[in-house]
Structure formats: C-alpha cells, structure tokens
Design a protein around this motif. Structure first.
Motif, PDB file in Angstrom:
ATOM      1  N   UNK A 224      12.967 -40.503  31.673  1.00  0.00           N
ATOM      2  CA  UNK A 224      13.520 -39.411  32.461  1.00  0.00           C
ATOM      3  C   UNK A 224      12.701 -38.160  32.237  1.00  0.00           C
ATOM      4  N   UNK A 225      12.651 -37.296  33.242  1.00  0.00           N
ATOM      5  CA  UNK A 225      11.838 -36.094  33.075  1.00  0.00           C
ATOM      6  C   UNK A 225      12.236 -35.019  34.076  1.00  0.00           C
TER       7      UNK A 225
ATOM      8  N   UNK B 178       5.809 -50.823  30.646  1.00  0.00           N
ATOM      9  CA  UNK B 178       6.014 -50.720  32.087  1.00  0.00           C
ATOM     10  C   UNK B 178       7.154 -49.738  32.343  1.00  0.00           C
ATOM     11  N   UNK B 179       6.837 -48.454  32.503  1.00  0.00           N
ATOM     12  CA  UNK B 179       7.899 -47.460  32.616  1.00  0.00           C
ATOM     13  C   UNK B 179       8.492 -47.370  34.020  1.00  0.00           C
ATOM     14  N   UNK B 180       9.786 -47.058  34.068  1.00  0.00           N
ATOM     15  CA  UNK B 180      10.419 -46.590  35.289  1.00  0.00           C
ATOM     16  C   UNK B 180      10.650 -45.092  35.116  1.00  0.00           C
ATOM     17  N   UNK B 181      10.880 -44.383  36.209  1.00  0.00           N
ATOM     18  CA  UNK B 181      10.972 -42.923  36.133  1.00  0.00           C
ATOM     19  C   UNK B 181      12.202 -42.430  36.868  1.00  0.00           C
ATOM     20  N   UNK B 182      12.950 -41.555  36.201  1.00  0.00           N
ATOM     21  CA  UNK B 182      14.097 -40.888  36.811  1.00  0.00           C
ATOM     22  C   UNK B 182      13.879 -39.386  36.686  1.00  0.00           C
TER      23      UNK B 182
ATOM     24  N   UNK C 239      21.469 -33.023  32.059  1.00  0.00           N
ATOM     25  CA  UNK C 239      21.870 -34.314  32.627  1.00  0.00           C
ATOM     26  C   UNK C 239      21.007 -35.444  32.084  1.00  0.00           C
ATOM     27  N   UNK C 240      19.715 -35.193  31.963  1.00  0.00           N
ATOM     28  CA  UNK C 240      18.815 -36.219  31.441  1.00  0.00           C
ATOM     29  C   UNK C 240      19.143 -36.545  29.985  1.00  0.00           C
ATOM     30  N   UNK C 241      19.425 -35.530  29.191  1.00  0.00           N
ATOM     31  CA  UNK C 241      19.768 -35.767  27.788  1.00  0.00           C
ATOM     32  C   UNK C 241      21.054 -36.588  27.676  1.00  0.00           C
TER      33      UNK C 241
END
Length: 328
Positions: free
Chosen positions: A97-98, A117-121, A128-130
């Motif tokens: 997340x970022x 193999x990263x996914x990204x949000x 919210x990310x934390x």
C-alpha cells in the motif's frame, strides 16, 4: 434490517476517517447513500453511533462499543478474502500500500527483480493504509506523515523512517514570474489561486498553518492533485508538490524558501522481518527518484546512502558527483 459485513465496514470507515465525506470517498459510494445507511444502522441498533459536528464525526459510547466488536469481524473477513484470492491465484503475493510517490515505480521494479510479485493499493489517506496493514489486508505500507498532524499508527505495527523530514515544494505554471528564482517566497504566490486536496490526512491543516505563519491569505480551491496538475499547466492554480516531482514544459517545480512545509516518510508492516524484506529496495528507489529531480537534488546538502545492488538489474548510481550534493 439485518446487519451485514458491509454495514460494519461502513462504520469502521466513518470512525477511521472522522468524516462521512471522506468515508464515502474511501468506500466508493455517494455521501447521501452512506448517510442513509448510517441512519438505518442506528435505527437497527437502537441509538446514535456517531456525534455529527462541523468538524467531523466522533463515536458515541454506543458507537465505541459497536466498533470494538466490528473491527475484528471486518478484519477477519478481509483476511479470509485475501487468503482465498491468494490461494486461487496460485500462491501468496506481497501486498503493498502507498500514498503517492515517484519512488513507487522503482520500488516495485526492484521488488520484482528480487523475486517478489507485489500488488499495489493506492490511497490518499495514510491512516487508512496503516489500518489495512494492521487488519491484514496489506503486508506493508509506504506513507507520509504531514508535519504537525501525527498519524494514528496502530500499536501492533512496526515502522521504519525512510526520511525524517522531506520538504514540500511548489508546482507552478512555467511562465509564472516566480520561476525566475530557484527558491520561491510564499509572498510571491499570495495573489495566486492554490489547489489543495483536503482528503490527504493533515495536509490542509498544515497548509493553513503555513499561510498563517507567512502572513498570506490566498484564495484556495479544493481538488485532487491530478486535477491540480492539469490546472497548474493551464495557469489556473499553483499547488504543493513532492520535491521529487519533475518539471514539464508547461509546469515548473520550485523550492519554497525556508522549507515551511514538511512530511516524514514511513514504512509500516506487522513485523520487522516484513520491513527488512522491502526497505532496502524502497530506499534505493527513493534516492533514484531524488536524483532525477533537479530542483530537489541540487538543494540537498550531504550524501544519501549508497546503492547496495540488491537486485541483479543494473541501477544508476545514487552517489552525488563531485559537483552535486545530496542528502536524506
């Protein structure tokens, strides 16, 4: 009405964001629909769950009781869905997340080069990310903490500081008179329209403090930073930007004199092992982005950490040359 997980998720979003508007944006629904849903939930439970005021929403004692039971249920459902999707996809992936950053592309590239193999949000809300990391929805989150507005970091998370203070720069039209200087005074931009995204945690409060301390009161528009960039290019507004932002033929990036606005850059995960697995790649990617931004790189006094060549790919050196300075 029978309570469902989506109702509990809505309550958690309202509590986390402190605002029906921000919660609706996070959930991807219209604010009137969320308000109606909240009224129905409160009718079902027999009392008000939030105190509504001009400054936002605060849980009532009943709301705190419901939230204390709702959060674990929502977290468990999220974990169930995430684990099922991973299994269906053939194995676990690194869930990243970022908030917005020019270091992202280099970070993801390095992670893939290292066998992950990263996914990204993406989310404008660091809080919210934390929360998503704490709930098991994300493995790591790279966020910024606006100076003067501490993030609500869940106690179970581990954090690592990438940069204690990153000064924020300003983006302005390329033909703006202030571009004649490498450092711009806020008073030079007092007559301009500014665009600020109030949904970024802490940003609007920090910008208001900056204006107040400089003794200026410019006209401010609210909008997301993609819109702001388009309006800067047409000469309509100026806006705060990250120092790693790149200039364009129609847009200039300048340092604000005295660096009146800053953020702290943090990486968060549930364990130190998770941090150790991704932090070196992020650090290298950040300094790669910094070196590519002339206004930022030329302003840095000191040297950034050297590249460790952690991936098999050939990466550009981030060490400053004999005539170029750099720091964190």
């Amino acid at each position: 009405m029978e309570l469902e997980v989506r109702h509990l998720r809505a309550l958690c979003a309202i509590a986390d964001t402190g605002s029906l508007h921000r919660a609706a944006r996070q959930l991807g629904v219209a604010q009137p629909s969320l308000s109606t849903q909240l009224r129905r939930i409160e009718q079902e439970l027999g009392g008000a769950l939030f105190l509504r005021a001009r400054t936002g929403c605060r849980p009532t004692p009943l709301g705190r009781l419901v939230l204390s039971r709702a959060r674990p249920l929502v977290a468990e459902m999220r974990s169930l869905v995430a684990e099922a999707r991973q299994a269906a996809a053939g194995g676990p992936r690194l869930r990243v997340g970022s908030t917005a950053s020019r270091a992202l592309a280099g970070w993801l590239r390095r992670l893939r080069g290292g066998g992950q193999e990263p996914t990204l949000h993406m989310n404008v809300s660091a809080n919210s990310l934390l929360r998503m990391v704490a709930d098991g929805q994300l493995d790591v989150a790279f966020v910024h903490e606006v100076e003067g507005t501490p993030l609500r970091i869940p106690g179970e998370l581990r954090t690592r500081v990438l940069l204690e203070r990153e000064p924020q720069f300003v983006s302005l039209p390329a033909d703006h008179p202030a571009t004649a200087k490498q450092e711009v005074d806020l008073c030079d931009l007092a007559a301009d329209r500014w665009m600020i995204d109030p949904s970024v945690d802490g940003e609007w409060d920090a910008v208001r403090r900056m204006f107040r301390e400089a003794g200026v009161d410019p006209h401010v528009l609210h909008g997301d930073y993609h819109t702001a960039a388009a309006l800067v290019a047409t000469g309509e507004v100026v806006t705060v930007c990250q120092p790693t932002s790149l200039p364009r033929p129609d847009m200039a990036v300048r340092r604000l004199r005295g660096d009146p606005l800053g953020v702290r850059l943090l990486l968060a995960a549930r364990t130190d092992t998770d941090l150790d697995g991704v932090y070196p790649a992020l650090e290298e990617a950040y300094w790669e982005a910094a070196r590519q931004a002339p206004a930022y790189w030329s302003a840095l006094p000191g040297s950034p950490p050297p590249v460790r060549n952690q991936t098999p790919m050939s990466q550009p050196s981030l060490r400053p040359t004999a005539t170029t300075a750099g720091r964190t």
